[in-house]
Design a protein around this motif. Structure first.
Motif, PDB file in Angstrom:
ATOM      1  N   TRP A  36      -1.124   5.951  -1.838  1.00 41.46           N
ATOM      2  CA  TRP A  36      -0.502   4.654  -2.093  1.00 41.46           C
ATOM      3  C   TRP A  36      -1.445   3.550  -1.617  1.00 41.46           C
ATOM      4  O   TRP A  36      -2.012   3.625  -0.526  1.00 41.46           O
ATOM      5  N   HIS A  37      -1.586   2.544  -2.445  1.00 40.46           N
ATOM      6  CA  HIS A  37      -2.320   1.335  -2.101  1.00 40.46           C
ATOM      7  C   HIS A  37      -1.352   0.165  -2.230  1.00 40.46           C
ATOM      8  O   HIS A  37      -0.305   0.291  -2.858  1.00 40.46           O
ATOM      9  N   ARG A  38      -1.715  -0.958  -1.680  1.00 37.26           N
ATOM     10  CA  ARG A  38      -0.878  -2.146  -1.841  1.00 37.26           C
ATOM     11  C   ARG A  38      -1.731  -3.391  -1.989  1.00 37.26           C
ATOM     12  O   ARG A  38      -2.864  -3.435  -1.507  1.00 37.26           O
ATOM     13  N   GLN A  39      -1.134  -4.384  -2.641  1.00 36.51           N
ATOM     14  CA  GLN A  39      -1.818  -5.654  -2.844  1.00 36.51           C
ATOM     15  C   GLN A  39      -0.833  -6.781  -2.631  1.00 36.51           C
ATOM     16  O   GLN A  39       0.146  -6.910  -3.373  1.00 36.51           O
ATOM     17  N   ALA A  40      -1.098  -7.584  -1.623  1.00 36.17           N
ATOM     18  CA  ALA A  40      -0.293  -8.771  -1.346  1.00 36.17           C
ATOM     19  C   ALA A  40      -0.896  -9.953  -2.091  1.00 36.17           C
ATOM     20  O   ALA A  40      -2.084  -9.937  -2.442  1.00 36.17           O
ATOM     21  N   PRO A  41      -0.104 -10.992  -2.332  1.00 34.45           N
ATOM     22  CA  PRO A  41      -0.625 -12.171  -3.044  1.00 34.45           C
ATOM     23  C   PRO A  41      -1.853 -12.741  -2.356  1.00 34.45           C
ATOM     24  O   PRO A  41      -1.861 -12.956  -1.145  1.00 34.45           O
ATOM     25  N   GLY A  42      -2.897 -12.959  -3.153  1.00 34.67           N
ATOM     26  CA  GLY A  42      -4.111 -13.550  -2.615  1.00 34.67           C
ATOM     27  C   GLY A  42      -4.998 -12.606  -1.836  1.00 34.67           C
ATOM     28  O   GLY A  42      -6.012 -13.031  -1.267  1.00 34.67           O
ATOM     29  N   LYS A  43      -4.637 -11.331  -1.807  1.00 37.05           N
ATOM     30  CA  LYS A  43      -5.423 -10.351  -1.054  1.00 37.05           C
ATOM     31  C   LYS A  43      -5.888  -9.231  -1.962  1.00 37.05           C
ATOM     32  O   LYS A  43      -5.340  -9.007  -3.044  1.00 37.05           O
ATOM     33  N   GLN A  44      -6.902  -8.519  -1.502  1.00 35.35           N
ATOM     34  CA  GLN A  44      -7.401  -7.381  -2.270  1.00 35.35           C
ATOM     35  C   GLN A  44      -6.489  -6.175  -2.079  1.00 35.35           C
ATOM     36  O   GLN A  44      -5.808  -6.031  -1.062  1.00 35.35           O
ATOM     37  N   ARG A  45      -6.506  -5.293  -3.071  1.00 33.45           N
ATOM     38  CA  ARG A  45      -5.761  -4.049  -2.970  1.00 33.45           C
ATOM     39  C   ARG A  45      -6.418  -3.162  -1.920  1.00 33.45           C
ATOM     40  O   ARG A  45      -7.644  -3.042  -1.879  1.00 33.45           O
ATOM     41  N   GLY A  46      -5.596  -2.553  -1.069  1.00 36.02           N
ATOM     42  CA  GLY A  46      -6.132  -1.697  -0.032  1.00 36.02           C
ATOM     43  C   GLY A  46      -5.302  -0.439   0.154  1.00 36.02           C
ATOM     44  O   GLY A  46      -4.135  -0.393  -0.224  1.00 36.02           O
ATOM     45  N   LEU A  47      -5.927   0.563   0.732  1.00 34.62           N
ATOM     46  CA  LEU A  47      -5.275   1.845   0.954  1.00 34.62           C
ATOM     47  C   LEU A  47      -4.199   1.725   2.021  1.00 34.62           C
ATOM     48  O   LEU A  47      -4.430   1.172   3.096  1.00 34.62           O
ATOM     49  N   VAL A  48      -3.030   2.291   1.716  1.00 33.02           N
ATOM     50  CA  VAL A  48      -1.961   2.395   2.703  1.00 33.02           C
ATOM     51  C   VAL A  48      -1.979   3.787   3.316  1.00 33.02           C
ATOM     52  O   VAL A  48      -1.990   3.948   4.532  1.00 33.02           O
ATOM     53  N   SER A  49      -1.984   4.787   2.436  1.00 30.55           N
ATOM     54  CA  SER A  49      -1.952   6.166   2.911  1.00 30.55           C
ATOM     55  C   SER A  49      -2.387   7.099   1.796  1.00 30.55           C
ATOM     56  O   SER A  49      -2.221   6.783   0.620  1.00 30.55           O
ATOM     57  N   SER A  50      -2.933   8.239   2.180  1.00 33.88           N
ATOM     58  CA  SER A  50      -3.299   9.258   1.209  1.00 33.88           C
ATOM     59  C   SER A  50      -2.983  10.631   1.779  1.00 33.88           C
ATOM     60  O   SER A  50      -2.850  10.806   3.002  1.00 33.88           O
ATOM     61  N   ILE A  51      -2.868  11.597   0.859  1.00 37.39           N
ATOM     62  CA  ILE A  51      -2.556  12.962   1.266  1.00 37.39           C
ATOM     63  C   ILE A  51      -3.305  13.927   0.350  1.00 37.39           C
ATOM     64  O   ILE A  51      -3.319  13.747  -0.872  1.00 37.39           O
ATOM     65  N   SER A  52      -3.952  14.915   0.948  1.00 33.35           N
ATOM     66  CA  SER A  52      -4.675  15.911   0.163  1.00 33.35           C
ATOM     67  C   SER A  52      -3.700  16.945  -0.383  1.00 33.35           C
ATOM     68  O   SER A  52      -2.528  16.996   0.013  1.00 33.35           O
ATOM     69  N   ARG A  53      -4.202  17.788  -1.260  1.00 28.47           N
ATOM     70  CA  ARG A  53      -3.342  18.822  -1.819  1.00 28.47           C
ATOM     71  C   ARG A  53      -2.839  19.760  -0.711  1.00 28.47           C
ATOM     72  O   ARG A  53      -1.729  20.270  -0.774  1.00 28.47           O
ATOM     73  N   GLY A  54      -3.653  19.940   0.287  1.00 34.60           N
ATOM     74  CA  GLY A  54      -3.276  20.812   1.397  1.00 34.60           C
ATOM     75  C   GLY A  54      -2.401  20.149   2.435  1.00 34.60           C
ATOM     76  O   GLY A  54      -1.925  20.811   3.363  1.00 34.60           O
ATOM     77  N   GLY A  55      -2.182  18.837   2.297  1.00 33.19           N
ATOM     78  CA  GLY A  55      -1.268  18.165   3.212  1.00 33.19           C
ATOM     79  C   GLY A  55      -1.922  17.322   4.291  1.00 33.19           C
ATOM     80  O   GLY A  55      -1.221  16.734   5.122  1.00 33.19           O
ATOM     81  N   SER A  56      -3.233  17.218   4.293  1.00 35.07           N
ATOM     82  CA  SER A  56      -3.892  16.350   5.272  1.00 35.07           C
ATOM     83  C   SER A  56      -3.631  14.894   4.896  1.00 35.07           C
ATOM     84  O   SER A  56      -3.737  14.513   3.738  1.00 35.07           O
ATOM     85  N   THR A  57      -3.297  14.099   5.910  1.00 29.23           N
ATOM     86  CA  THR A  57      -2.891  12.718   5.650  1.00 29.23           C
ATOM     87  C   THR A  57      -3.825  11.712   6.298  1.00 29.23           C
ATOM     88  O   THR A  57      -4.525  12.008   7.261  1.00 29.23           O
TER      89      THR A  57
END
Length: 116
Positions: A36-57
């Motif tokens: 998941w990424h997010r983008q607030a008004p006037g800001k660049q899109r950035g990473l919130v969280s990621s998860i691998s197929r094996g479950g590493s976060t």
């Protein structure tokens, strides 16, 4: 092609919770990382969280301890449980899925608004 359908965004008061979902469908070969990424008004899109197929976060520092990412590989679905939401979490949240063969795909975005 891979289609992503996001759901779960909305309006919530500070301290509240939301759960985002993103389901992938279509000509899927093998999904590796989801996130998941997010983008607030006037800001660049950035990473919130990621998860691998094996479950590493992986989490952005700003959401550690408040957000939890998970996935269901059988359903090709990724979730983001967001607790203790703050006004600064307000943004459009985008799902991202990486297929080992087809590449990277993005969802259409879902609005999360945290306000009293």
């Amino acid at each position: 092609q891979v289609q992503l359908v996001e759901s779960g965004g909305g309006l919530v008061q500070p301290g509240g919770s939301l759960r985002l979902s993103c389901a992938a469908s279509g000509s899927i070969f093998s999904i590796a990382a989801m996130g998941w990424h997010r983008q607030a008004p006037g800001k660049q899109r950035g990473l919130v969280s990621s998860i691998s197929r094996g479950g590493s976060t992986n989490y952005a520092d700003s959401v550690k301890g408040r957000f939890t990412i998970s996935r269901d590989n059988a359903k090709n679905t990724v979730y983001l449980q967001m607790n203790s939401l703050k006004p600064e979490d307000t943004a459009v949240y985008y799902c991202n899925v990486n297929d080992r063969v087809l590449g990277s795909f993005w969802g259409q975005g879902t609005q999360v608004t945290v306000t009293s």
